[in-house]
Motif scaffolding. Structure first.
Motif, PDB file in Angstrom:
ATOM      1  N   UNK A 133       0.841  -1.205   0.000  1.00  0.00           N
ATOM      2  CA  UNK A 133       0.000   0.000   0.000  1.00  0.00           C
ATOM      3  C   UNK A 133       0.875   1.254   0.000  1.00  0.00           C
ATOM      4  N   UNK A 134       1.915   1.258   0.812  1.00  0.00           N
ATOM      5  CA  UNK A 134       2.813   2.414   0.882  1.00  0.00           C
ATOM      6  C   UNK A 134       3.539   2.623  -0.445  1.00  0.00           C
ATOM      7  N   UNK A 135       3.965   1.548  -1.073  1.00  0.00           N
ATOM      8  CA  UNK A 135       4.641   1.672  -2.370  1.00  0.00           C
ATOM      9  C   UNK A 135       3.691   2.232  -3.422  1.00  0.00           C
ATOM     10  N   UNK A 162       2.203   6.883  -6.743  1.00  0.00           N
ATOM     11  CA  UNK A 162       1.203   7.864  -7.157  1.00  0.00           C
ATOM     12  C   UNK A 162       1.690   9.289  -6.883  1.00  0.00           C
ATOM     13  N   UNK A 163       2.313   9.486  -5.720  1.00  0.00           N
ATOM     14  CA  UNK A 163       2.827  10.820  -5.378  1.00  0.00           C
ATOM     15  C   UNK A 163       3.983  11.239  -6.274  1.00  0.00           C
ATOM     16  N   UNK A 189      -1.016   7.104   5.896  1.00  0.00           N
ATOM     17  CA  UNK A 189      -0.950   5.704   5.471  1.00  0.00           C
ATOM     18  C   UNK A 189       0.023   4.926   6.333  1.00  0.00           C
ATOM     19  N   UNK A 190       1.133   5.537   6.696  1.00  0.00           N
ATOM     20  CA  UNK A 190       2.108   4.868   7.564  1.00  0.00           C
ATOM     21  C   UNK A 190       1.487   4.582   8.922  1.00  0.00           C
ATOM     22  N   UNK A 191       0.782   5.560   9.489  1.00  0.00           N
ATOM     23  CA  UNK A 191       0.156   5.372  10.803  1.00  0.00           C
ATOM     24  C   UNK A 191      -0.932   4.314  10.749  1.00  0.00           C
TER      25      UNK A 191
END
Length: 130
Positions: free
Chosen positions: A19-21, A26-27, A58-60
């Motif tokens: 998900x983070x990747x 996207x960013x 997203x990290x949290x």
């Protein structure tokens, strides 16, 4: 206990990393990142100042979700008897209640542990939603 923590840690990171990747990719193509690169900003500043604040939520949420899964995984492993029953946790409480035929007559053996597991899961989910 360290081995179980290592196994849970090694098997529990993949979902959050994917998900983070995806969000990072996207960013990477957004206009403000391209503008920072075009201005000649160093890579560490683009990552720390431009990207990281957008990824903190997203990290949290990934951390809270992984922590919930790890607690429930440890409790499940303790309940089915995989880890030593001398370790005291909610799973071993439920294990001993099941081994001593406490279901359903002696509710005070298993209801408090079940409520604590449920309350922890709900509280972490509410923190995640917040």
């Amino acid at each position: 206990l360290w081995l179980i923590a290592a196994v849970l840690g090694l098997t529990g990171w993949a979902w959050g990393a994917r998900v983070l990747r995806a969000q990072t990719m996207s960013l990477r193509n957004r206009d403000f990142i391209q503008a920072a690169r075009a201005n000649g900003e160093p890579l560490h500043r683009v990552i720390l100042v431009e990207m990281l604040p957008n990824l903190l939520a997203i990290i949290a949420s990934s951390f809270v979700g992984t922590m919930t899964a790890a607690v429930l995984g440890l409790t499940t492993l303790a309940f089915i008897g995989v880890i030593p029953v001398s370790n005291l946790n909610w799973g071993t409480i439920l294990f001993w209640a099941q081994q001593n035929n406490a279901f359903p007559d002696y509710w005070w053996w298993y209801v408090p542990a079940g409520l604590c597991i449920a309350l922890l899961g709900v509280s972490l989910a509410l923190i995640n939603f917040g």
